[in-house]
Write an enzyme that holds these catalytic residues in place. Structure first.
Site, mmCIF file in Angstrom:
data_model
loop_
_atom_site.group_PDB
_atom_site.id
_atom_site.type_symbol
_atom_site.label_atom_id
_atom_site.label_comp_id
_atom_site.label_asym_id
_atom_site.label_seq_id
_atom_site.Cartn_x
_atom_site.Cartn_y
_atom_site.Cartn_z
ATOM 1 N N LYS A 103 60.514 47.328 15.254
ATOM 2 C CA LYS A 103 60.651 46.014 15.130
ATOM 3 C C LYS A 103 59.541 45.219 14.408
ATOM 4 O O LYS A 103 59.218 44.713 13.716
ATOM 5 C CB LYS A 103 61.071 45.215 16.315
ATOM 6 C CG LYS A 103 62.436 45.860 16.823
ATOM 7 C CD LYS A 103 62.762 45.052 18.132
ATOM 8 C CE LYS A 103 62.077 45.094 19.452
ATOM 9 N NZ LYS A 103 62.132 46.521 20.046
ATOM 10 N N ARG A 138 48.157 49.460 25.218
ATOM 11 C CA ARG A 138 49.239 48.815 26.208
ATOM 12 C C ARG A 138 49.657 49.338 27.127
ATOM 13 O O ARG A 138 50.028 50.458 27.217
ATOM 14 C CB ARG A 138 50.271 48.560 25.153
ATOM 15 C CG ARG A 138 50.094 47.399 24.137
ATOM 16 C CD ARG A 138 51.311 47.241 23.147
ATOM 17 N NE ARG A 138 52.625 47.046 23.851
ATOM 18 C CZ ARG A 138 53.919 46.857 23.148
ATOM 19 N NH1 ARG A 138 53.731 46.323 21.811
ATOM 20 N NH2 ARG A 138 54.781 46.660 23.859
HETATM 21 P P1 B4P Z 1 56.857 49.169 17.024
HETATM 22 O O1 B4P Z 1 57.193 48.373 15.800
HETATM 23 O O2 B4P Z 1 55.352 48.494 17.510
HETATM 24 O O3 B4P Z 1 57.913 48.900 18.060
HETATM 25 P P2 B4P Z 1 58.747 47.566 18.713
HETATM 26 O O4 B4P Z 1 60.197 47.683 18.394
HETATM 27 O O5 B4P Z 1 58.035 46.289 18.043
HETATM 28 O O6 B4P Z 1 58.052 47.499 20.088
HETATM 29 P P3 B4P Z 1 58.505 47.079 21.552
HETATM 30 O O7 B4P Z 1 59.822 46.843 21.748
HETATM 31 O O8 B4P Z 1 57.637 47.801 22.330
HETATM 32 O O9 B4P Z 1 57.647 45.452 21.643
HETATM 33 P P4 B4P Z 1 57.890 43.961 22.195
HETATM 34 O O10 B4P Z 1 56.440 43.421 21.900
HETATM 35 O O11 B4P Z 1 59.024 43.143 21.514
HETATM 36 O O12 B4P Z 1 56.690 50.735 16.912
HETATM 37 C C1 B4P Z 1 56.424 51.409 17.926
HETATM 38 C C2 B4P Z 1 55.740 52.853 17.433
HETATM 39 O O13 B4P Z 1 56.421 53.539 16.497
HETATM 40 C C3 B4P Z 1 54.465 52.216 16.395
HETATM 41 O O14 B4P Z 1 53.408 52.957 16.571
HETATM 42 C C4 B4P Z 1 54.928 52.761 14.868
HETATM 43 O O15 B4P Z 1 53.850 52.940 14.145
HETATM 44 C C5 B4P Z 1 55.834 53.782 15.009
HETATM 45 N N1 B4P Z 1 56.946 53.496 14.265
HETATM 46 C C6 B4P Z 1 57.638 52.380 13.905
HETATM 47 N N2 B4P Z 1 58.557 52.718 12.823
HETATM 48 C C7 B4P Z 1 58.547 54.139 12.758
HETATM 49 C C8 B4P Z 1 59.294 55.149 11.859
HETATM 50 N N3 B4P Z 1 60.394 54.667 11.060
HETATM 51 N N4 B4P Z 1 58.954 56.352 12.045
HETATM 52 C C9 B4P Z 1 57.841 56.698 12.733
HETATM 53 N N5 B4P Z 1 57.130 55.858 13.387
HETATM 54 C C10 B4P Z 1 57.197 54.676 13.514
HETATM 55 O O16 B4P Z 1 58.118 44.055 23.680
HETATM 56 C C11 B4P Z 1 56.962 44.337 24.797
HETATM 57 C C12 B4P Z 1 57.413 43.764 25.993
HETATM 58 O O17 B4P Z 1 57.382 42.415 26.269
HETATM 59 C C13 B4P Z 1 58.881 43.966 26.447
HETATM 60 O O18 B4P Z 1 59.135 45.339 27.235
HETATM 61 C C14 B4P Z 1 59.042 42.848 27.679
HETATM 62 O O19 B4P Z 1 58.430 42.975 28.942
HETATM 63 C C15 B4P Z 1 58.316 41.667 27.116
HETATM 64 N N6 B4P Z 1 59.191 41.005 26.325
HETATM 65 C C16 B4P Z 1 59.045 40.567 24.828
HETATM 66 N N7 B4P Z 1 60.200 39.913 24.462
HETATM 67 C C17 B4P Z 1 60.814 39.536 25.487
HETATM 68 C C18 B4P Z 1 62.050 38.576 25.661
HETATM 69 N N8 B4P Z 1 62.469 38.051 24.619
HETATM 70 N N9 B4P Z 1 62.401 38.540 27.028
HETATM 71 C C19 B4P Z 1 62.064 38.988 27.923
HETATM 72 N N10 B4P Z 1 60.742 39.677 28.006
HETATM 73 C C20 B4P Z 1 60.319 40.167 26.530
#
Ligand code: B4P
Length: 188
Positions: free
Chosen positions: A14, A134
């Protein structure tokens, strides 16, 4: 105003895709994860409270996150649109977001959902944990808890937006470039 939700399990890409989408479409990027991490870095009371949940792989309470999002929307009422990244994560958050956007007369246009299996997600998050520092990416047990929380609390949003005719699934197992191309086709 066009408003999109980028949806998917932890590590689905995301944040990665949002960065590229905002560069191309000039939408406002509203990532609740990024806002919470920034608060934690600054050591604010909100950041300290959020850290207790994030480090265990739990969700931060709905009322905290909903207020943050409402503030950010109200600061950007002249935007051409938003990408909501990592929000909503519960049906309560989904209802709150719908209420806010309906009042503005600009409801969600589409939910874009990245679909990736759990083994691939675990690999990605442990790899990111090696460099990101993280706390929630370090232990496989914490990552597995994040998937459980996702399946129990967040996945019901798929049906919530499907019945509104807004759910669009994208295969997030593909390369970053391929996924980006498919998302652009849905935004254009
Ligand atoms: P990212 O792109 O970083 O993943 P994300 O989906 O954004 O991550 P996440 O769900 O952990 O984060 P959030 O900050 O929302 O990709 C991950 C990795 O994969 C990267 O290293 C990237 O390079 C790699 N990658 C990406 N695409 C790829 C592909 N196609 N092929 C290969 N590799 C790939 O949430 C963090 C925490 O914050 C939650 O757990 C929660 O505790 C809290 N939080 C956030 N929003 C909240 C909400 N609305 N309500 C309650 N708690 C919340």
């Amino acid at each position: 105003m066009k408003n999109f939700i980028l949806f998917g399990p932890p590590g689905a890409g995301k944040g990665t895709q949002s960065e590229q989408l905002i560069a191309k479409y000039h939408l406002i990027h509203l990532s609740t994860g990024d806002i919470l991490r920034a608060e934690r870095k600054e050591g604010t009371p909100l950041g300290q409270k959020a850290n207790e949940y994030i480090s265990k792989g739990e969700l931060v309470p709905d009322e905290v996150v909903i207020e943050m999002v409402a503030n950010k929307i109200n600061e950007n009422l002249d935007a051409i649109g938003f990408i909501f990244d990592g929000f909503p994560r519960t049906v309560t958050q989904g209802n709150a977001l719908d209420d806010m956007l309906n009042k503005l007369g600009h409801p969600i246009t589409k939910m874009l959902a990245l679909e990736v299996d759990e083994d691939e997600l675990t690999k990605r998050l442990l790899l990111r944990g090696e460099t990101s520092g993280r706390a929630d990416d370090q232990e496989e047990a914490t990552i597995r808890n994040r998937f459980k929380v996702y399946n129990d609390e967040t996945l019901p949003l798929k049906e919530f937006y499907r019945v509104q005719g807004k759910y669009n699934g994208v295969n997030g197992m593909n390369s970053i470039e391929t996924v980006f191309g498919e998302l652009c086709a849905l935004l254009d």
